[in-house]
Design an enzyme around this catalytic site. Sequence first.
Site, short mmCIF file in Angstrom:
data_model
loop_
_atom_site.label_atom_id
_atom_site.label_comp_id
_atom_site.label_asym_id
_atom_site.label_seq_id
_atom_site.Cartn_x
_atom_site.Cartn_y
_atom_site.Cartn_z
N ASP A 76 -27.44 -15.62 -2.85
CA ASP A 76 -27.54 -17.01 -2.60
C ASP A 76 -26.39 -17.48 -1.55
O ASP A 76 -26.65 -17.91 -0.35
CB ASP A 76 -27.62 -17.90 -3.62
N TYR B 237 -30.00 -2.53 -7.90
CA TYR B 237 -29.88 -3.01 -9.54
C TYR B 237 -30.19 -1.95 -10.38
O TYR B 237 -30.39 -0.78 -9.93
CB TYR B 237 -31.38 -4.01 -9.49
N GLN C 198 -18.16 -9.12 4.08
CA GLN C 198 -19.63 -8.84 4.75
C GLN C 198 -19.53 -8.20 6.08
O GLN C 198 -20.11 -7.52 6.55
CB GLN C 198 -20.26 -10.23 5.17
N ARG D 143 -30.48 -4.04 -1.58
CA ARG D 143 -31.52 -4.76 -2.23
C ARG D 143 -31.54 -6.27 -2.11
O ARG D 143 -30.78 -6.65 -1.10
CB ARG D 143 -30.55 -4.48 -3.90
N GLY D 144 -31.96 -6.87 -2.94
CA GLY D 144 -32.36 -8.45 -2.75
C GLY D 144 -32.62 -8.91 -1.44
O GLY D 144 -33.86 -8.62 -0.95
N GLU D 145 -31.80 -9.76 -0.91
CA GLU D 145 -32.34 -10.35 0.38
C GLU D 145 -31.22 -10.21 1.67
O GLU D 145 -31.69 -9.51 2.74
CB GLU D 145 -32.60 -11.97 0.45
N ASP D 146 -29.99 -10.59 1.60
CA ASP D 146 -29.17 -10.43 2.63
C ASP D 146 -28.67 -8.80 3.11
O ASP D 146 -28.76 -8.72 4.05
CB ASP D 146 -27.81 -11.10 2.39
N SER D 147 -28.73 -8.08 2.18
CA SER D 147 -28.21 -6.67 2.39
C SER D 147 -29.34 -6.05 3.06
O SER D 147 -29.21 -5.24 4.05
CB SER D 147 -27.73 -5.71 1.08
O1 TRH Z 1 -26.81 -9.59 -4.75
P1 TRH Z 1 -28.01 -9.64 -4.51
O2 TRH Z 1 -28.88 -8.88 -5.39
O3 TRH Z 1 -28.61 -11.16 -4.35
C1 TRH Z 1 -30.02 -11.48 -4.80
C2 TRH Z 1 -30.82 -11.75 -3.88
O4 TRH Z 1 -30.67 -12.52 -2.88
C3 TRH Z 1 -32.23 -12.18 -4.58
O5 TRH Z 1 -33.19 -12.45 -3.52
C4 TRH Z 1 -31.66 -13.47 -5.08
O6 TRH Z 1 -32.78 -14.16 -5.60
C5 TRH Z 1 -30.51 -13.25 -6.00
O7 TRH Z 1 -29.70 -12.84 -5.41
C6 TRH Z 1 -30.07 -14.70 -6.64
O8 TRH Z 1 -28.44 -9.10 -3.18
P2 TRH Z 1 -28.24 -9.49 -1.54
O9 TRH Z 1 -29.20 -10.64 -1.43
O10 TRH Z 1 -28.23 -8.23 -0.88
O11 TRH Z 1 -26.72 -10.08 -1.62
C7 TRH Z 1 -25.62 -9.29 -1.50
C8 TRH Z 1 -24.58 -10.05 -0.60
O12 TRH Z 1 -23.13 -9.27 -0.72
C9 TRH Z 1 -24.88 -9.65 0.83
O13 TRH Z 1 -24.59 -10.87 1.68
C10 TRH Z 1 -24.00 -8.49 1.55
C11 TRH Z 1 -22.77 -8.62 0.42
N1 TRH Z 1 -22.09 -7.61 0.26
C12 TRH Z 1 -20.72 -7.55 0.68
O14 TRH Z 1 -20.30 -8.57 1.34
N2 TRH Z 1 -19.97 -6.40 0.45
C13 TRH Z 1 -20.32 -5.52 -0.30
O15 TRH Z 1 -19.65 -4.40 -0.57
C14 TRH Z 1 -21.66 -5.37 -0.83
C15 TRH Z 1 -22.37 -4.46 -1.67
C16 TRH Z 1 -22.67 -6.62 -0.32
#
Ligand code: TRH
Length: 386
Positions: free
Chosen positions: A21, A198, A259, A275-279
Amino acid sequence: MNKSVLQTWDVFCKIVDNHGDIGVCWRLCQQLANEHALKVRLFIDDMPAAAHIVPQLNLKLAQQDIAGVTVCAWPNEAIMPTAIVLETFSCGLPLAYLEKMVAQQSHWINLDYLSAEDWVADFHGKPSPQAQQPITRHFFFPGFETDTGGLLRERDLITKRIAYSKDSQAQSDFWQNVLGLTDLRQIQNSLKISLFCYPQANVPSLLAGLHSLDQAVTLFFPASLLHSAADLFPDFARGAGLSLRKHNITVQPIPFLSQAYYDRLLWSCDCNFVRGEDSWVRAIWAGQAFVWQPYIQEEGTHLKKMQAFLDRYSKQASPELSTLLTAAHYAWSNAKTHDSKIFTELMQALHLAKEHALAEANRLAKQPNLLSKLLSFNEKLIENKV
Ligand code: TRH
């Protein structure tokens, strides 16, 4: 409304769990502020959790300016809303704030989660008149097709990625100075894989599949809130520094990166598990092979989302590659299967998966990015053309 009023946005972010988020909100707010010179206030309900993504945050301050964005604690007192209010992921808005939005007729957009499912295009941009208040909320859905809200992508992202791929000095700097790894030879000579997943991910099958390869493998494992290296790799022996080793596999634990540096990791690896959305979106822009693990939802909803994405993503792939990518995604998301062969096959076909990933990144990058779509949607909203 006069133009200067429209230059300020309020964005609301509730951190449900994990980093997605705030990861999306932080990217979006920086883009609004820095690429479009808009004034942005970002309201966050959980500052300590946000600090994983925005490490500059001073947790003692209720309001502070960082990277062009005014970051504020979730409002519990009366504040005046801006003319444009962006709620994210249906996080809800404070009631007193909402009442003022009604009074001053602010525009209200809700940015939703990304999905490749067909229904997204039908719901994107639709109004939702509120029963309790005389105000309309509009749904903005990210997506993969031109009739959706598009994907978040900074203006210069692809140019930066291409420049990095040609700059061996920048790459060495990343390994040595950012990740603190000294043995560049070992990294260069191995298959590089990043792992962000996850707890339900099928790590044992992946490891078994990698063990069958006739090649050295380095797995970069970024620290996350969810699990430690010791849980994931219980029978690995200590190697040099923090690394762990078993047969041809070296596991390299690395810190949670900014990021910008996380992008570099994705650009630098031969295959990214995300995983998730942003990565997930960042892996698409990286133009490298990847396997996505969707955020787990009840009744297997996440698997429907995964299938919808695979259908779209594989449209231009050969039938063989499409079958392989689909099988690898299902095997990765289901730790109950013991299919290690699929991961061996995926690694053996990485050149094809990469070629396809690059073509998809280039194809999608031709579409307008999410923010430019959001801004034109907002203009239409103001002109009552939605
Ligand atoms: O952390 P997430 O599992 O987030 C999830 C999903 O967005 C899901 O859809 C949502 O419902 C839930 O949260 C609440 O995975 P995501 O989306 O990839 O987000 C990870 C963020 O962390 C992304 O902006 C990339 C960042 N990141 C870094 O900045 N540095 C890192 O070393 C890593 C591994 C990730």
